[in-house]
Enzyme design. Structure first.
Site, PDB file in Angstrom:
ATOM      1  N   THR A 165     112.170 104.416 -28.878  1.00 14.07           N
ATOM      2  CA  THR A 165     111.128 105.894 -29.286  1.00 14.07           C
ATOM      3  C   THR A 165     109.787 105.078 -29.899  1.00 14.07           C
ATOM      4  O   THR A 165     109.321 105.797 -30.186  1.00 14.07           O
ATOM      5  CB  THR A 165     112.671 106.306 -29.662  1.00 14.07           C
ATOM      6  OG1 THR A 165     113.739 106.626 -29.183  1.00 14.07           O
ATOM      7  CG2 THR A 165     112.152 107.495 -30.520  1.00 14.07           C
TER       8      THR A 165
ATOM      9  N   VAL B  16     121.486 106.252 -23.279  1.00 20.63           N
ATOM     10  CA  VAL B  16     120.834 106.133 -21.569  1.00 20.63           C
ATOM     11  C   VAL B  16     121.182 106.474 -20.870  1.00 20.63           C
ATOM     12  O   VAL B  16     120.473 108.094 -20.117  1.00 20.63           O
ATOM     13  CB  VAL B  16     119.995 105.360 -21.562  1.00 20.63           C
ATOM     14  CG1 VAL B  16     118.939 105.003 -21.007  1.00 20.63           C
ATOM     15  CG2 VAL B  16     118.884 104.457 -22.612  1.00 20.63           C
TER      16      VAL B  16
ATOM     17  N   ARG C 159     120.328  94.224  -8.069  1.00 12.41           N
ATOM     18  CA  ARG C 159     119.197  93.934  -9.131  1.00 12.41           C
ATOM     19  C   ARG C 159     117.849  93.781  -8.322  1.00 12.41           C
ATOM     20  O   ARG C 159     116.719  93.944  -8.172  1.00 12.41           O
ATOM     21  CB  ARG C 159     119.356  92.777 -10.050  1.00 12.41           C
ATOM     22  CG  ARG C 159     119.855  93.614 -11.265  1.00 12.41           C
ATOM     23  CD  ARG C 159     119.284  92.218 -12.612  1.00 12.41           C
ATOM     24  NE  ARG C 159     120.240  92.953 -13.942  1.00 12.41           N
ATOM     25  CZ  ARG C 159     120.598  92.142 -14.279  1.00 12.41           C
ATOM     26  NH1 ARG C 159     120.001  90.654 -14.596  1.00 12.41           N
ATOM     27  NH2 ARG C 159     121.066  92.740 -15.786  1.00 12.41           N
TER      28      ARG C 159
ATOM     29  N   HIS D  88     103.132  98.526   8.918  1.00 16.88           N
ATOM     30  CA  HIS D  88     104.583  98.721   8.859  1.00 16.88           C
ATOM     31  C   HIS D  88     105.430  98.042   9.766  1.00 16.88           C
ATOM     32  O   HIS D  88     104.741  96.804  10.597  1.00 16.88           O
ATOM     33  CB  HIS D  88     104.435 100.015   8.583  1.00 16.88           C
ATOM     34  CG  HIS D  88     103.631 101.293   7.990  1.00 16.88           C
ATOM     35  ND1 HIS D  88     103.687 102.400   7.916  1.00 16.88           N
ATOM     36  CD2 HIS D  88     103.150 100.092   6.820  1.00 16.88           C
ATOM     37  CE1 HIS D  88     102.919 102.703   6.849  1.00 16.88           C
ATOM     38  NE2 HIS D  88     102.583 101.778   6.194  1.00 16.88           N
TER      39      HIS D  88
ATOM     40  N   GLU E 110     106.641  98.333  11.912  1.00 13.34           N
ATOM     41  CA  GLU E 110     106.105  98.399  14.026  1.00 13.34           C
ATOM     42  C   GLU E 110     105.211  97.781  14.693  1.00 13.34           C
ATOM     43  O   GLU E 110     104.851  97.218  15.369  1.00 13.34           O
ATOM     44  CB  GLU E 110     105.929 100.239  13.986  1.00 13.34           C
ATOM     45  CG  GLU E 110     106.992 101.232  13.761  1.00 13.34           C
ATOM     46  CD  GLU E 110     107.644 101.221  12.360  1.00 13.34           C
ATOM     47  OE1 GLU E 110     107.564 102.604  12.322  1.00 13.34           O
ATOM     48  OE2 GLU E 110     106.480 100.913  11.549  1.00 13.34           O
TER      49      GLU E 110
ATOM     50  N   CYS F 223     101.490 104.432  12.116  1.00 13.92           N
ATOM     51  CA  CYS F 223     101.840 103.404  13.592  1.00 13.92           C
ATOM     52  C   CYS F 223     102.389 103.255  14.784  1.00 13.92           C
ATOM     53  O   CYS F 223     102.016 103.236  16.053  1.00 13.92           O
ATOM     54  CB  CYS F 223     103.134 103.370  13.116  1.00 13.92           C
ATOM     55  SG  CYS F 223     102.665 101.957  10.947  1.00 13.92           S
TER      56      CYS F 223
ATOM     57  N   CYS G  47     105.116 106.989  11.902  1.00  6.61           N
ATOM     58  CA  CYS G  47     104.132 107.633  11.067  1.00  6.61           C
ATOM     59  C   CYS G  47     102.928 107.570  11.517  1.00  6.61           C
ATOM     60  O   CYS G  47     102.751 106.508  12.269  1.00  6.61           O
ATOM     61  CB  CYS G  47     103.990 106.833   9.417  1.00  6.61           C
ATOM     62  SG  CYS G  47     102.407 104.886   9.445  1.00  6.61           S
TER      63      CYS G  47
END
Length: 380
Positions: A235, A313, A188, A51, A53, A85, A76
């Site tokens: 589909t 959609v 994106r 992580h 940290e 962490c 965490c």
């Protein structure tokens, strides 16, 4: 600039640098400050590395003893893939921790802070109107994923001033200008998956790839190990062999979600091209159920989905209350035509009183185009 402000700005930049690269874990940034100077920084590693940290504390080494730690998200206190962490912070000798926002995970929220305070570490949670919301915004996809078991959904479209996605003959290249399209590629670059419907895939033949020079990004980001997953809802699974998404260079990161009732033969034809086929349930209209789609993507560890169309959609997602954020470009162009598509089809709402007004609205100008962004309020 005061060192505290500089540190939290840098921590946010570190978190932004790994958006779309940490799923199913949140992107987090951390900065170590000692004697009024920044001595180390870190961001969450790709799954399942350390992580933020731990990255920052490792870079600081022995100098972390007695230092301050600025982190965008509450550290965490549980072991999931990597050790807590909070243990690393305590072991490093950190004297004070400044947190941008609380962890939305009920197993961690406030408990990480309590673990640090019980070890004698001073903890402060930011309430600044500028930095605290920015830290919370970064973890919204993770929050949606944790609380609802589905990805956060951003709906993006470009339309003319009279609300058309394309002409009556389906021509949509290009509604928006180059500056707007560059911004879309930056968007994106920070999501986990890009989704379109089969009709959009057939008409536009998109690649759904990230094409933006590093110096044009809004935030500088680390290189991705994998491109965003490309998702097509079809589909029956019947897609033209000529689609760019089905070609060998794109097939490996493309998946097609089909109705569970569709033919095995169509599944196999796609699978033979290297496409992952995921059957999901259909709704009462025989269309692929959008909540089921999101659940299937969540099973793949997808936290943030960008829906780029088309109207059917987006209409399905809107009708089923599955859109969390909207990014709509409005171009100063007029098309007309009763048969020209608008952005959101589906059943829609019956009265103006039901209309969903966006929250946290922002507007930006890109060339001649206007971007309107906002959060869709959740229906209780």
């Amino acid at each position: 600039m005061h060192v505290a402000e500089e540190a939290i700005r840098l921590a946010i930049a570190c978190a932004r640098s790994v958006e779309g690269r940490t799923s199913p874990r949140p992107p987090v940034g951390a900065v170590v400050v000692r004697d009024g100077s920044i001595i180390a920084q870190g961001a969450t590693a790709p799954p399942y590395g350390p992580h933020a940290e731990v990255v920052a504390l490792t870079a600081a080494g022995a100098a972390a003893d007695g230092a301050d730690l600025y982190v965008t998200l509450e550290p965490c206190c549980i072991f999931v893939h990597t050790p807590p962490c909070t243990d690393a912070i305590i072991a490093a000798g950190i004297r004070r921790v400044i947190i941008g926002t609380l962890d939305p995970n009920p197993r961690v929220q406030l408990q990480g802070i309590e673990r640090l305070r019980s070890a004698g570490i001073e903890v402060m949670v930011l309430e600044d109107e500028q930095f605290a919301p920015a830290c919370a915004q970064i973890v919204r996809p993770f929050e949606q994923y944790i609380f609802h078991g589905r990805p956060y959904v951003t709906a993006k479209w470009a339309m003319t001033l009279d609300g058309k996605l394309a002409t009556r003959l389906g021509d949509s290249h290009w509604i928006s200008g180059p500056e707007a399209r560059l911004w879309v590629h930056d968007l994106r670059d920070r999501v986990d998956a890009i989704l379109v419907g089969a009709n959009t895939a057939r008409i536009d033949n998109p690649q759904l790839t990230v094409r933006i020079p590093p110096d044009k990004r809004i935030w500088q980001r680390t290189e991705r190990e994998h491109a965003p997953l490309r998702v097509v809802l079809s589909t029956q699974g019947a897609l033209p062999d000529t689609l760019s998404l089905l070609q060998p260079e794109l097939a490996a990161r493309t998946c097609v979600l089909v109705s569970a009732a569709s033919s095995i033969e169509s599944h196999q034809q796609l699978a033979d091209r290297g496409i992952e086929v995921i059957p999901v349930v259909a709704n009462e209209k025989g269309q692929i159920d959008f909540p089921a789609t999101l659940q299937a993507l969540a099973h793949k560890g997808i936290m943030h989905v960008l829906v780029e169309g088309g109207a059917s959609v987006l209409g399905s997602a809107f009708d089923q209350h599955c859109i969390d954020h909207v990014a709509a470009f409005i171009a100063p162009k007029l098309l007309g035509g009763r048969n020209a598509p608008s952005p959101i089809a589906g059943e829609g709402l019956a009265t103006m009183l039901q209309a969903q007004c966006l929250n946290n609205i922002q507007t930006h100008i890109f060339g001649e185009d206007i971007l309107v962004e906002g959060d869709v309020p959740h229906v209780s």
